[in-house]
Motif scaffolding. Structure first.
Motif, PDB file in Angstrom:
ATOM      1  N   PRO A 137       0.742  -1.252   0.018  1.00  0.00           N
ATOM      2  CA  PRO A 137      -0.032   0.011  -0.040  1.00  0.00           C
ATOM      3  C   PRO A 137       0.726   1.355  -0.002  1.00  0.00           C
ATOM      4  O   PRO A 137       0.454   2.436  -0.724  1.00  0.00           O
ATOM      5  CB  PRO A 137      -0.852  -0.183   1.200  1.00  0.00           C
ATOM      6  N   ALA A 138       1.992   1.415   0.770  1.00  0.00           N
ATOM      7  CA  ALA A 138       2.611   2.516   0.863  1.00  0.00           C
ATOM      8  C   ALA A 138       3.217   3.027  -0.573  1.00  0.00           C
ATOM      9  O   ALA A 138       3.398   4.233  -0.711  1.00  0.00           O
ATOM     10  CB  ALA A 138       3.679   2.541   1.984  1.00  0.00           C
ATOM     11  N   ALA A 139       3.863   1.947  -1.007  1.00  0.00           N
ATOM     12  CA  ALA A 139       4.432   2.219  -2.228  1.00  0.00           C
ATOM     13  C   ALA A 139       3.416   2.811  -3.542  1.00  0.00           C
ATOM     14  O   ALA A 139       3.452   3.682  -4.218  1.00  0.00           O
ATOM     15  CB  ALA A 139       5.238   1.069  -2.935  1.00  0.00           C
ATOM     16  N   ILE A 140       2.034   2.025  -3.282  1.00  0.00           N
ATOM     17  CA  ILE A 140       1.170   2.625  -4.483  1.00  0.00           C
ATOM     18  C   ILE A 140       0.711   3.882  -4.029  1.00  0.00           C
ATOM     19  O   ILE A 140       0.566   4.528  -4.998  1.00  0.00           O
ATOM     20  CB  ILE A 140       0.106   1.515  -4.249  1.00  0.00           C
ATOM     21  N   VAL A 141       0.637   4.119  -2.699  1.00  0.00           N
ATOM     22  CA  VAL A 141       0.102   5.703  -2.401  1.00  0.00           C
ATOM     23  C   VAL A 141       0.929   6.643  -2.709  1.00  0.00           C
ATOM     24  O   VAL A 141       0.490   7.597  -3.617  1.00  0.00           O
ATOM     25  CB  VAL A 141       0.040   5.671  -0.961  1.00  0.00           C
ATOM     26  N   GLN A 200       2.731  -8.232 -11.855  1.00  0.00           N
ATOM     27  CA  GLN A 200       2.046  -9.453 -10.828  1.00  0.00           C
ATOM     28  C   GLN A 200       2.140  -8.869  -9.582  1.00  0.00           C
ATOM     29  O   GLN A 200       1.127  -9.118  -8.858  1.00  0.00           O
ATOM     30  CB  GLN A 200       3.138 -10.747 -11.303  1.00  0.00           C
ATOM     31  N   MET A 201       3.466  -8.166  -9.101  1.00  0.00           N
ATOM     32  CA  MET A 201       3.255  -7.822  -7.658  1.00  0.00           C
ATOM     33  C   MET A 201       2.869  -6.424  -7.193  1.00  0.00           C
ATOM     34  O   MET A 201       3.120  -5.657  -6.278  1.00  0.00           O
ATOM     35  CB  MET A 201       4.780  -8.035  -7.198  1.00  0.00           C
ATOM     36  N   GLY A 202       2.064  -6.072  -8.407  1.00  0.00           N
ATOM     37  CA  GLY A 202       1.341  -4.566  -8.288  1.00  0.00           C
ATOM     38  C   GLY A 202      -0.076  -4.451  -7.736  1.00  0.00           C
ATOM     39  O   GLY A 202      -0.308  -5.255  -6.837  1.00  0.00           O
ATOM     40  N   VAL A 203      -0.747  -3.613  -8.217  1.00  0.00           N
ATOM     41  CA  VAL A 203      -2.024  -3.197  -7.328  1.00  0.00           C
ATOM     42  C   VAL A 203      -2.887  -4.522  -7.406  1.00  0.00           C
ATOM     43  O   VAL A 203      -3.665  -4.635  -6.642  1.00  0.00           O
ATOM     44  CB  VAL A 203      -2.890  -2.237  -8.275  1.00  0.00           C
ATOM     45  N   TRP A 204      -2.668  -5.533  -8.391  1.00  0.00           N
ATOM     46  CA  TRP A 204      -3.679  -6.726  -8.484  1.00  0.00           C
ATOM     47  C   TRP A 204      -3.461  -7.424  -7.295  1.00  0.00           C
ATOM     48  O   TRP A 204      -4.409  -8.450  -7.257  1.00  0.00           O
ATOM     49  CB  TRP A 204      -3.609  -7.267  -9.834  1.00  0.00           C
ATOM     50  N   ARG A 205      -2.614  -7.142  -6.463  1.00  0.00           N
ATOM     51  CA  ARG A 205      -2.421  -8.203  -5.410  1.00  0.00           C
ATOM     52  C   ARG A 205      -3.223  -7.932  -4.400  1.00  0.00           C
ATOM     53  O   ARG A 205      -3.371  -8.392  -3.342  1.00  0.00           O
ATOM     54  CB  ARG A 205      -0.905  -8.139  -4.972  1.00  0.00           C
ATOM     55  N   CYS A 206      -3.647  -6.560  -4.317  1.00  0.00           N
ATOM     56  CA  CYS A 206      -4.393  -5.922  -3.407  1.00  0.00           C
ATOM     57  C   CYS A 206      -5.727  -6.542  -3.066  1.00  0.00           C
ATOM     58  O   CYS A 206      -6.741  -6.991  -4.334  1.00  0.00           O
ATOM     59  CB  CYS A 206      -4.600  -4.137  -3.441  1.00  0.00           C
ATOM     60  N   ARG A 207      -6.496  -7.120  -1.970  1.00  0.00           N
ATOM     61  CA  ARG A 207      -7.485  -7.780  -2.069  1.00  0.00           C
ATOM     62  C   ARG A 207      -8.474  -7.157  -1.215  1.00  0.00           C
ATOM     63  O   ARG A 207      -9.597  -7.457  -0.724  1.00  0.00           O
ATOM     64  CB  ARG A 207      -7.362  -9.296  -1.123  1.00  0.00           C
ATOM     65  N   THR A 208      -8.276  -5.797  -1.211  1.00  0.00           N
ATOM     66  CA  THR A 208      -9.395  -4.895  -0.441  1.00  0.00           C
ATOM     67  C   THR A 208      -9.823  -5.206   0.673  1.00  0.00           C
ATOM     68  O   THR A 208     -10.705  -5.237   1.139  1.00  0.00           O
ATOM     69  CB  THR A 208     -10.579  -4.666  -1.519  1.00  0.00           C
ATOM     70  N   ALA A 209      -8.699  -5.641   1.731  1.00  0.00           N
ATOM     71  CA  ALA A 209      -9.141  -5.883   3.196  1.00  0.00           C
ATOM     72  C   ALA A 209      -9.397  -4.755   4.158  1.00  0.00           C
ATOM     73  O   ALA A 209      -9.986  -5.021   5.128  1.00  0.00           O
ATOM     74  CB  ALA A 209      -7.878  -6.804   3.727  1.00  0.00           C
ATOM     75  N   PHE A 210      -8.786  -3.462   3.480  1.00  0.00           N
ATOM     76  CA  PHE A 210      -9.118  -2.245   4.376  1.00  0.00           C
ATOM     77  C   PHE A 210      -8.080  -2.212   5.509  1.00  0.00           C
ATOM     78  O   PHE A 210      -8.185  -1.451   6.336  1.00  0.00           O
ATOM     79  CB  PHE A 210     -10.280  -1.998   4.769  1.00  0.00           C
ATOM     80  N   ASN A 211      -7.188  -3.237   5.841  1.00  0.00           N
ATOM     81  CA  ASN A 211      -6.377  -3.237   6.814  1.00  0.00           C
ATOM     82  C   ASN A 211      -5.469  -1.983   6.971  1.00  0.00           C
ATOM     83  O   ASN A 211      -5.304  -1.231   7.890  1.00  0.00           O
ATOM     84  CB  ASN A 211      -5.500  -4.350   7.144  1.00  0.00           C
ATOM     85  N   CYS A 212      -4.820  -1.741   5.601  1.00  0.00           N
ATOM     86  CA  CYS A 212      -4.104  -0.363   5.577  1.00  0.00           C
ATOM     87  C   CYS A 212      -4.722   0.882   5.835  1.00  0.00           C
ATOM     88  O   CYS A 212      -4.255   1.431   6.408  1.00  0.00           O
ATOM     89  CB  CYS A 212      -3.473  -0.530   3.776  1.00  0.00           C
ATOM     90  N   ILE A 232      -6.235   4.915   1.765  1.00  0.00           N
ATOM     91  CA  ILE A 232      -5.401   3.959   0.928  1.00  0.00           C
ATOM     92  C   ILE A 232      -6.163   3.277   0.034  1.00  0.00           C
ATOM     93  O   ILE A 232      -5.742   3.247  -1.174  1.00  0.00           O
ATOM     94  CB  ILE A 232      -4.533   3.461   2.142  1.00  0.00           C
ATOM     95  N   THR A 233      -7.207   2.328   0.390  1.00  0.00           N
ATOM     96  CA  THR A 233      -8.004   1.539  -0.386  1.00  0.00           C
ATOM     97  C   THR A 233      -8.652   2.362  -1.479  1.00  0.00           C
ATOM     98  O   THR A 233      -8.478   1.666  -2.586  1.00  0.00           O
ATOM     99  CB  THR A 233      -8.854   0.809   0.411  1.00  0.00           C
ATOM    100  N   GLN A 234      -9.123   3.470  -1.487  1.00  0.00           N
ATOM    101  CA  GLN A 234      -9.498   4.254  -2.646  1.00  0.00           C
ATOM    102  C   GLN A 234      -8.325   4.872  -3.474  1.00  0.00           C
ATOM    103  O   GLN A 234      -8.455   4.580  -4.704  1.00  0.00           O
ATOM    104  CB  GLN A 234     -10.216   5.494  -1.936  1.00  0.00           C
TER     105      GLN A 234
END
Length: 233
Positions: A166-170, A194-206, A216-218
């Protein structure tokens, strides 16, 4: 009042595995967890190792797990979490000693998304002007302090530290949506791997872990949408 601290301990020079030490310290309701750790280090065990710097929630150096949640020790008050406090290092990064983790894998992921301004046009005489509306487009993601609380709360990062996190994507978001920058296409190509945004599972922990309350999830969803549509609006 008295507070009982259970603190994760590990010294690679003498310990074969981690353990917890317990300390009872005097505290006031307005004391921060960082204050209590300082008391332990000053009056109980000078070998306790943890990071801290500004102590005002700006540097991000004292991110740790406090009662099971990623937080900044300098922002968590005793009155908000009670008199039994468990303190551990953030997850997903190698523990160097006690509450200190090796941040290099985190920063390697951060550097991978080109987190800096890219513009090959000749520099103007004064500055590159921008409208308030254009600035507002990425204002939220400028707040990141690189504490790693979001990334190390992410189940996808726990399972594979190669995920940019998340931090890198932010921080990529902050430049992707800056209309003065010319590196959006490069960053979107990187984050489409492969190791980019599509690994996000929208858990909202971040989002829950972020001490700066960044959405962050937004932001991750907006980067995904830009990849799919090829548009930055």
């Amino acid at each position: 009042m008295q507070v009982t601290l259970e603190i994760f301990r590990f010294d690679p020079e003498k310990d074969t595995k981690p353990h917890f030490d317990r300390f009872v310290v005097d505290a006031e309701p307005e004391d921060r967890v960082l204050d209590l750790l300082e008391k332990v280090k000053s009056y109980h065990d000078g070998t306790l190792a943890f990071r801290r710097s500004c102590a005002h929630g700006v540097c991000g150096s004292d991110a740790m797990r406090i009662n099971g949640a990623n937080r900044l020790a300098c922002k968590v008050l005793v009155k908000d979490i009670g008199t039994r406090i468990k303190v551990e290092p953030i997850l997903g990064l190698p523990v160097e000693r006690d509450l200190i983790v090796d941040m290099e894998p985190f920063f390697e992921n951060y550097r991978s998304v080109l987190p800096y301004f890219i513009n090959e046009e000749p520099a103007p005489e004064k500055e590159r002007l921008q409208s308030p509306e254009a600035r507002a487009r990425f204002d939220d993601t400028t707040k990141c302090i690189l504490c790693a609380a979001c990334t190390t709360s992410c189940p996808s990062f726990w399972s594979d530290g190669s995920y940019y996190g998340p931090a890198a994507i932010v921080n990529a978001h902050r430049f992707i949506f800056d209309d003065r920058d010319q590196g959006a296409a490069q960053r979107l190509e990187i984050l489409n791997q492969q190791m980019g945004v599509w690994r996000c599972r929208t858990a909202f922990n971040c989002t829950e872990a972020c001490p700066r309350e960044i959405h962050i999830t937004q932001a991750i969803a907006e980067v995904k949408n830009a990849i799919i549509t090829g548009r930055l609006d």
